[in-house]
Design a protein around this motif. Sequence first.
Motif, PDB file in Angstrom:
ATOM      1  N   ALA A 140       0.588  -1.076  -0.428  1.00 26.74           N
ATOM      2  CA  ALA A 140       0.118   0.189   0.107  1.00 26.74           C
ATOM      3  C   ALA A 140       1.066   1.647  -0.200  1.00 26.74           C
ATOM      4  CB  ALA A 140      -0.828  -0.259   1.495  1.00 26.74           C
ATOM      5  N   VAL A 141       0.643   3.031  -0.669  1.00 27.85           N
ATOM      6  CA  VAL A 141       1.058   3.467  -0.635  1.00 27.85           C
ATOM      7  C   VAL A 141       0.514   4.158   0.623  1.00 27.85           C
ATOM      8  CG1 VAL A 141       1.114   5.840  -1.706  1.00 27.85           C
ATOM      9  CG2 VAL A 141       0.598   3.358  -3.090  1.00 27.85           C
ATOM     10  N   THR A 142       1.324   4.740   1.625  1.00 28.53           N
ATOM     11  CA  THR A 142       1.129   4.938   2.544  1.00 28.53           C
ATOM     12  C   THR A 142       1.751   6.505   3.146  1.00 28.53           C
ATOM     13  OG1 THR A 142       2.432   4.281   4.312  1.00 28.53           O
ATOM     14  CG2 THR A 142       0.650   3.152   3.554  1.00 28.53           C
ATOM     15  N   ARG A 143       1.214   7.184   4.164  1.00 26.49           N
ATOM     16  CA  ARG A 143       1.617   8.376   4.691  1.00 26.49           C
ATOM     17  C   ARG A 143       3.520   8.012   5.505  1.00 26.49           C
ATOM     18  NH1 ARG A 143      -1.213  11.215   9.605  1.00 26.49           N
ATOM     19  NH2 ARG A 143      -2.566  10.633   8.207  1.00 26.49           N
ATOM     20  N   GLU A 144       3.493   7.144   5.130  1.00 24.03           N
ATOM     21  CA  GLU A 144       5.178   6.554   5.797  1.00 24.03           C
ATOM     22  C   GLU A 144       5.907   6.628   4.324  1.00 24.03           C
ATOM     23  OE1 GLU A 144       2.401   5.078   7.320  1.00 24.03           O
ATOM     24  OE2 GLU A 144       2.438   6.066   9.314  1.00 24.03           O
ATOM     25  N   ASN A 145       5.275   5.933   3.059  1.00 27.21           N
ATOM     26  CA  ASN A 145       5.757   6.150   2.005  1.00 27.21           C
ATOM     27  C   ASN A 145       5.784   7.192   0.590  1.00 27.21           C
ATOM     28  OD1 ASN A 145       3.959   4.746   0.941  1.00 27.21           O
ATOM     29  ND2 ASN A 145       4.901   2.572   0.472  1.00 27.21           N
ATOM     30  N   TYR A 146       4.754   7.816   1.016  1.00 28.91           N
ATOM     31  CA  TYR A 146       3.936   8.518   0.185  1.00 28.91           C
ATOM     32  C   TYR A 146       5.075   9.380  -0.977  1.00 28.91           C
ATOM     33  CZ  TYR A 146       2.909  12.798   1.610  1.00 28.91           C
ATOM     34  OH  TYR A 146       3.732  14.217   2.319  1.00 28.91           O
ATOM     35  N   GLU A 147       5.641   9.963  -0.228  1.00 27.61           N
ATOM     36  CA  GLU A 147       6.877  10.719  -0.482  1.00 27.61           C
ATOM     37  C   GLU A 147       7.771   9.881  -1.370  1.00 27.61           C
ATOM     38  OE1 GLU A 147       8.285  14.182   2.094  1.00 27.61           O
ATOM     39  OE2 GLU A 147       7.194  13.337   3.268  1.00 27.61           O
ATOM     40  N   ALA A 148       8.641   8.883  -0.789  1.00 25.78           N
ATOM     41  CA  ALA A 148       9.705   8.533  -1.587  1.00 25.78           C
ATOM     42  C   ALA A 148       9.294   7.536  -3.033  1.00 25.78           C
ATOM     43  CB  ALA A 148       9.900   6.940  -0.553  1.00 25.78           C
ATOM     44  N   ILE A 149       8.118   7.252  -2.778  1.00 28.35           N
ATOM     45  CA  ILE A 149       7.794   6.815  -4.149  1.00 28.35           C
ATOM     46  C   ILE A 149       6.988   8.478  -5.389  1.00 28.35           C
ATOM     47  CG2 ILE A 149       5.325   6.071  -4.834  1.00 28.35           C
ATOM     48  CD1 ILE A 149       7.106   3.706  -3.671  1.00 28.35           C
ATOM     49  N   CYS A 150       6.656   9.089  -4.310  1.00 22.71           N
ATOM     50  CA  CYS A 150       6.989  10.371  -5.825  1.00 22.71           C
ATOM     51  C   CYS A 150       8.415  10.840  -5.923  1.00 22.71           C
ATOM     52  CB  CYS A 150       6.174  11.733  -5.018  1.00 22.71           C
ATOM     53  SG  CYS A 150       4.683  11.261  -4.263  1.00 22.71           S
ATOM     54  N   ASP A 151       9.150  11.103  -5.268  1.00 22.38           N
ATOM     55  CA  ASP A 151      10.492  10.487  -5.246  1.00 22.38           C
ATOM     56  C   ASP A 151      11.450  10.069  -6.255  1.00 22.38           C
ATOM     57  OD1 ASP A 151      10.705  13.508  -4.071  1.00 22.38           O
ATOM     58  OD2 ASP A 151      10.937  12.641  -2.549  1.00 22.38           O
ATOM     59  N   LEU A 152      10.612   8.814  -6.814  1.00 20.31           N
ATOM     60  CA  LEU A 152      11.103   7.764  -7.487  1.00 20.31           C
ATOM     61  C   LEU A 152      11.625   9.075  -9.142  1.00 20.31           C
ATOM     62  CD1 LEU A 152       9.327   4.376  -7.132  1.00 20.31           C
ATOM     63  CD2 LEU A 152      12.249   5.078  -6.725  1.00 20.31           C
ATOM     64  N   PRO A 153      13.054   8.749  -9.760  1.00 23.10           N
ATOM     65  CA  PRO A 153      13.306   9.033 -11.024  1.00 23.10           C
ATOM     66  C   PRO A 153      12.981   8.304 -12.254  1.00 23.10           C
ATOM     67  CG  PRO A 153      15.453   8.271  -9.873  1.00 23.10           C
ATOM     68  CD  PRO A 153      14.021   7.759  -8.623  1.00 23.10           C
ATOM     69  N   LEU A 154      13.062   8.864 -13.078  1.00 19.49           N
ATOM     70  CA  LEU A 154      12.940   8.371 -14.723  1.00 19.49           C
ATOM     71  C   LEU A 154      13.702   8.538 -15.072  1.00 19.49           C
ATOM     72  CD1 LEU A 154       8.890   8.431 -15.584  1.00 19.49           C
ATOM     73  CD2 LEU A 154      10.150   6.535 -15.099  1.00 19.49           C
ATOM     74  N   PRO A 155      14.270   7.952 -16.221  1.00 16.06           N
ATOM     75  CA  PRO A 155      15.552   8.191 -17.027  1.00 16.06           C
ATOM     76  C   PRO A 155      14.651   9.620 -18.049  1.00 16.06           C
ATOM     77  CG  PRO A 155      15.289   6.374 -17.758  1.00 16.06           C
ATOM     78  CD  PRO A 155      14.393   6.474 -16.669  1.00 16.06           C
ATOM     79  N   ALA A 156      14.879  10.325 -18.604  1.00 17.83           N
ATOM     80  CA  ALA A 156      14.942  11.898 -18.896  1.00 17.83           C
ATOM     81  C   ALA A 156      13.624  11.364 -20.663  1.00 17.83           C
ATOM     82  CB  ALA A 156      15.727  12.969 -19.628  1.00 17.83           C
ATOM     83  N   GLU A 157      14.878  10.162 -21.326  1.00 20.46           N
ATOM     84  CA  GLU A 157      13.837   9.923 -22.863  1.00 20.46           C
ATOM     85  C   GLU A 157      12.466   9.080 -21.674  1.00 20.46           C
ATOM     86  OE1 GLU A 157      16.868   6.769 -20.863  1.00 20.46           O
ATOM     87  OE2 GLU A 157      16.387   8.634 -21.325  1.00 20.46           O
ATOM     88  N   GLN A 158      12.149   8.655 -20.547  1.00 20.71           N
ATOM     89  CA  GLN A 158      11.200   8.068 -20.869  1.00 20.71           C
ATOM     90  C   GLN A 158      10.094   8.859 -19.399  1.00 20.71           C
ATOM     91  OE1 GLN A 158      11.742   4.252 -18.058  1.00 20.71           O
ATOM     92  NE2 GLN A 158      12.434   3.820 -19.515  1.00 20.71           N
ATOM     93  N   GLN A 159      10.613  10.227 -18.943  1.00 28.13           N
ATOM     94  CA  GLN A 159       9.616  11.517 -18.289  1.00 28.13           C
ATOM     95  C   GLN A 159       8.598  11.736 -19.086  1.00 28.13           C
ATOM     96  OE1 GLN A 159      12.369  14.493 -16.888  1.00 28.13           O
ATOM     97  NE2 GLN A 159      12.844  13.078 -15.499  1.00 28.13           N
ATOM     98  N   ALA A 160       8.773  12.026 -20.508  1.00 30.06           N
ATOM     99  CA  ALA A 160       7.597  12.676 -20.939  1.00 30.06           C
ATOM    100  C   ALA A 160       6.042  10.960 -21.509  1.00 30.06           C
ATOM    101  CB  ALA A 160       7.507  13.072 -22.478  1.00 30.06           C
ATOM    102  N   MET A 161       6.932   9.912 -20.925  1.00 29.76           N
ATOM    103  CA  MET A 161       5.901   8.608 -21.973  1.00 29.76           C
ATOM    104  C   MET A 161       4.669   8.304 -20.472  1.00 29.76           C
ATOM    105  SD  MET A 161       8.582   6.408 -22.981  1.00 29.76           S
ATOM    106  CE  MET A 161       9.807   6.803 -25.203  1.00 29.76           C
ATOM    107  N   LEU A 162       4.666   9.203 -19.317  1.00 28.47           N
ATOM    108  CA  LEU A 162       4.408   8.873 -18.117  1.00 28.47           C
ATOM    109  C   LEU A 162       3.809   9.549 -17.447  1.00 28.47           C
ATOM    110  CD1 LEU A 162       6.717   5.890 -16.690  1.00 28.47           C
ATOM    111  CD2 LEU A 162       4.498   5.354 -18.073  1.00 28.47           C
ATOM    112  N   ALA A 163       2.633   9.744 -16.185  1.00 25.85           N
ATOM    113  CA  ALA A 163       1.267  10.396 -15.439  1.00 25.85           C
ATOM    114  C   ALA A 163       2.993  10.599 -14.589  1.00 25.85           C
ATOM    115  CB  ALA A 163       0.870  10.491 -15.177  1.00 25.85           C
ATOM    116  N   SER A 164       2.946  11.443 -13.200  1.00 20.97           N
ATOM    117  CA  SER A 164       3.694  11.559 -12.195  1.00 20.97           C
ATOM    118  C   SER A 164       3.618  10.539 -11.752  1.00 20.97           C
ATOM    119  CB  SER A 164       4.584  12.776 -11.472  1.00 20.97           C
ATOM    120  OG  SER A 164       3.006  13.753 -11.121  1.00 20.97           O
TER     121      SER A 164
END
Length: 147
Positions: free
Chosen positions: A9-33
């Motif tokens: 589950a995404v929780t109060r304890e881990n949501y920031e880490a999930i939001c901060d996961l980076p993508l390679p530059a070439e994939q950023q336009a292919m996925l919603a954040s």
Amino acid sequence: MPETLSLRAVTRENYEAICDLPLPAEQQAMLASNSWSLVQAAYEPDYQPRAIYLGERPVGFIMWVPESETRVSIWRFMIGKDDQGRGLGSQALRLAMAEIAQQPGVREIEICYAPDNEGSRRLYARHGFVEQGLDPDGEDMLALLRL
């Protein structure tokens, strides 16, 4: 002992880490954040967001939504750039497919991706997804797995 991949589950304890996961530059336009996906899930109770963990470390994110009583659509799926190319996406997809398949009445899983995203095309085909053509907007390729 190898670390185990899991969906959590995404929780109060881990949501920031999930939001901060980076993508390679070439994939950023292919996925919603991941941030946008979690906002959507906060206001749509049927949306199912999951953090992908390797051992105790978050490495990715996946979210699916019910399209009908018989079809679920995977709307978001990513592995952070530092962990790509290690087979984690394939393992995570299998875990998600197994969890989705346990839902009563679900007979199909749908996924969409950028038509020029060859990595996604190959990954989903290896797991039995069959391309159905472009979505109604003509932007994303739709692929379907019958359970």
